[in-house]
Design an enzyme around this catalytic site. Structure first.
Site, mmCIF file in Angstrom:
data_model
loop_
_atom_site.group_PDB
_atom_site.id
_atom_site.type_symbol
_atom_site.label_atom_id
_atom_site.label_comp_id
_atom_site.label_asym_id
_atom_site.label_seq_id
_atom_site.Cartn_x
_atom_site.Cartn_y
_atom_site.Cartn_z
ATOM 1 N N SER A 1 0.948 -0.917 -0.032
ATOM 2 C CA SER A 1 0.040 -0.145 0.101
ATOM 3 C C SER A 1 0.887 1.235 -0.177
ATOM 4 O O SER A 1 2.265 1.068 0.615
ATOM 5 C CB SER A 1 -1.021 -0.058 1.144
ATOM 6 N N GLU B 1 4.004 0.146 -5.149
ATOM 7 C CA GLU B 1 3.562 -0.368 -6.656
ATOM 8 C C GLU B 1 3.558 0.840 -7.334
ATOM 9 O O GLU B 1 2.770 1.888 -7.015
ATOM 10 C CB GLU B 1 2.337 -1.150 -6.482
ATOM 11 N N PHE B 2 4.055 0.741 -8.624
ATOM 12 C CA PHE B 2 3.923 1.907 -9.603
ATOM 13 C C PHE B 2 2.926 1.411 -10.629
ATOM 14 O O PHE B 2 2.999 2.200 -11.854
ATOM 15 C CB PHE B 2 5.542 2.124 -10.098
ATOM 16 N N LYS C 1 7.746 6.608 -3.259
ATOM 17 C CA LYS C 1 6.312 6.502 -4.027
ATOM 18 C C LYS C 1 5.273 7.810 -4.184
ATOM 19 O O LYS C 1 4.856 8.176 -5.072
ATOM 20 C CB LYS C 1 5.391 5.418 -3.221
ATOM 21 N N CYS D 1 -5.203 7.645 -6.785
ATOM 22 C CA CYS D 1 -3.809 7.872 -6.211
ATOM 23 C C CYS D 1 -3.372 9.361 -6.239
ATOM 24 O O CYS D 1 -2.764 9.715 -5.014
ATOM 25 C CB CYS D 1 -2.802 7.006 -7.166
ATOM 26 N N LYS E 1 -4.741 11.940 -3.586
ATOM 27 C CA LYS E 1 -4.766 11.235 -2.308
ATOM 28 C C LYS E 1 -3.132 11.211 -1.832
ATOM 29 O O LYS E 1 -2.759 11.803 -0.676
ATOM 30 C CB LYS E 1 -5.264 9.784 -2.278
ATOM 31 N N ARG F 1 -13.025 6.320 -9.260
ATOM 32 C CA ARG F 1 -12.692 7.190 -8.094
ATOM 33 C C ARG F 1 -11.945 8.377 -8.732
ATOM 34 O O ARG F 1 -10.907 8.341 -9.361
ATOM 35 C CB ARG F 1 -11.786 6.310 -7.358
#
Ligand code: NAD
Ligand code: UDX
Length: 473
Positions: A130, A160-161, A219, A275, A278, A345
């Site tokens: 996450s 994770e990309f 990230k 993403c 956020k 989203r």
């Protein structure tokens, strides 16, 4: 058993599902089980109708399901079996309490750590997949250390990309795999074990190992830089519209400088997705927490520019249509936040639909992958727009089963997602059935504006010179 290694992944969402499916496909000797609290989600993964739309995903899942890839709600048993446990649960922006609207909620991550500490009967490597605020691994580690059996856990950060819509190719050949760990012999050995899994298909020089905090922070920084490019070009799109410059030409020219690079410079109605916003808010809040107000303001501007871009688009629609859309039918082509996904989203389309509904337009939405129910869940969650808060609103938005239906009798059509099929529509046929003057608002700059103008449309696009405004065209 027949397997060399057992992996359990907590969270069967957009990241957990595809990531684990690809690990299973690339590592036949590894048994992978993805667990989730949601029975519905797990049932969908075990059915032919997967819970997410992602090109190439059904094939990968079909290849491994029941062999070395499993989906289950038996969380305790699967944690017990595992050598490596991934935490791949959602970390949404907090909606209340301290840091509401900015801080990332790491509740689900902590709950996973507590679960692992509670049920484990052997030492394990715990991997944060996450996206989390920097230093979350410390909290995860402290929770794990409180286990009552004296077990030893190693915590790694492995962000994770992948991008949605291209998750499978992104996972099959990632630009890099990032693994952060504590710089002790045990920590380094754990990182090496995880690197060994990825090394089954990722070249070693692309597997990067760092300290934990660099990994967690990288990230957030990667997403902030990507989103910053979109906001930068979107700010220029407004200036192009004012001056007669063409944002596609500017973007092409600027991007041909290798130091800048040509990708991710498409102006749009604004970025969406679960993403970018956020993670930038997460970064902004972190900066503030450490007393770095100037840094917080700097990154927050990326979001303010994005909000401006979304609002600018719907305002332009209304002002172009003689300052009123009341009672007018308007076709919205595309509701997903980008093409090749059904994910809605933070989709920018939602804000345009909301603004048009508030102007009392009759909105007809067509998207090849978005379900009406998902659209309303998101509109309610993010815009506080629902039948309960605004009686009659559901009747004001029709979901169409084809672009042609949506456009039939409409005063305007707006392309809000760059689905390939919108380039192939018969615009001559669409024009004939629209009210006149017929407006096109291309929020993604994917249509042939010259051809549309020849048909008779009045075309408005992002950052493009308007021939009605500039006589030198
Ligand atoms: P998601 O909402 O699609 O999936 C999360 C899943 O976790 C849900 O199915 C939920 O039921 C489950 N879950 C929540 N708490 C749980 C618990 N305690 N035990 C077991 N299962 C639990 O979220 P996502 O889009 O897959 O994102 C997951 C994480 O990956 C987030 O931190 C996100 O920021 C990050 N990320 C997402 C993307 C993306 O493109 N979506 C890309 C990179 C990173
Ligand atoms: C992003 C990151 O790209 C990925 O690396 C990370 O793991 C998760 O977040 P995602 O949100 O799935 O991936 O999609 P992305 O392709 O980054 O697009 C995000 C938004 O930016 C979309 O709404 C897209 O339409 C918009 N965008 C992207 C632009 O408006 N212009 C561009 O040039 C690129």
């Amino acid at each position: 058993d027949e397997f060399d290694l057992h992996i359990c992944c907590m969270g069967a969402g957009y990241v957990g599902g595809p990531t684990m499916a690809v690990i299973a496909a690339k590592c036949p000797k590894v048994r992978v089980c993805v667990v989730d609290l949601s029975q519905k989600q797990i049932d969908a993964w075990n059915s032919p109708d997967l819970p997410i739309y992602e090109p190439g995903l059904p094939e990968v899942v079909a290849q491994c399901l029941g062999k070395n890839l499993f989906f289950s709600t038996d969380i305790d048993a699967e944690i017990k079996k595992a050598d490596i446990v991934f935490i791949s649960v959602n970390t949404p922006t907090k909606t209340m309490g301290i840091g509401a609207g900015r801080a990332a909620n790491v509740k689900n991550c902590e709950l996973c750590a507590r679960k692992i500490a509670e049920v484990s009967e052997s030492d394990k490597i715990v991997v944060e997949k996450s996206t989390v605020p920097v230093r979350t691994a410390q909290a995860v580690r402290r929770v794990l250390d409180c286990n009552e059996r004296g077990l030893k856990f190693q915590v790694l950060s492995n962000p994770e990309f992948l991008a949605e819509g291209t998750a499978i190719p992104d996972l099959m050949s990632p630009d890099r795999v990032l693994i952060g760990g504590v710089q002790t012999p045990e920590g380094i050995a754990a990182a090496e074990k995880l690197a060994g899994v990825y090394a089954n298909w990722v070249p070693r020089e692309q597997i990067l190992t760092t300290n934990l905090w660099s990994s967690e922070l990288s990230k957030l920084v990667a997403n902030a830089f990507l989103a910053q490019r979109v906001s930068s070009i979107n700010s220029i799109s407004a200036l192009c519209e004012a001056t007669g410059a063409n944002v596609s030409e500017v973007s092409r020219c600027v991007g041909m400088d290798d130091r800048i690079g040509k990708r991710f410079l498409n102006s749009s109605i604004g970025f969406g997705g679960s993403c970018f916003q956020k993670d930038i808010l997460n970064l902004v809040y972190l900066c503030e927490t450490y007393g770095l107000q100037e840094c917080a303001d700097y990154w927050n501007q990326v979001i303010l520019m994005n909000n401006y871009q979304k609002k600018r688009f719907s305002e332009k629609m209304v002002s172009s249509m003689f300052n009123t859309v009341t009672g007018k039918k308007i076709a919205i082509l595309g509701f997903a936040f980008k093409k090749d996904t059904g994910d809605v989203r933070e989709t920018p389309s939602m804000f345009v639909v909301r603004d048009l509904v508030m102007e009392q337009a009759k909105v007809h939405v067509y998207d090849p992958q978005v379900k009406r129910e998902d659209m309303w869940v998101e509109m309610n969650y993010t815009c506080n727009l629902s039948e309960e808060t605004h009686p009659g609103v559901e009747a004001a938005v029709t979901t169409s089963t084809s672009a042609y239906d949506a456009c039939d009798g409409a005063h305007a059509l707006a392309v809000l997602t760059e689905w390939d099929e919108f380039k192939e529509l018969d615009y001559q046929k669409i024009y004939q059935k629209m009210a006149k003057p017929a407006f096109v608002f291309d929020g993604r700059n994917i249509l042939d504006h010259e051809a549309l103008r020849k048909i008779g449309f009045e075309v408005h696009a992002i950052g493009k010179p308007d021939p009605n405004k500039f006589s030198d065209l």
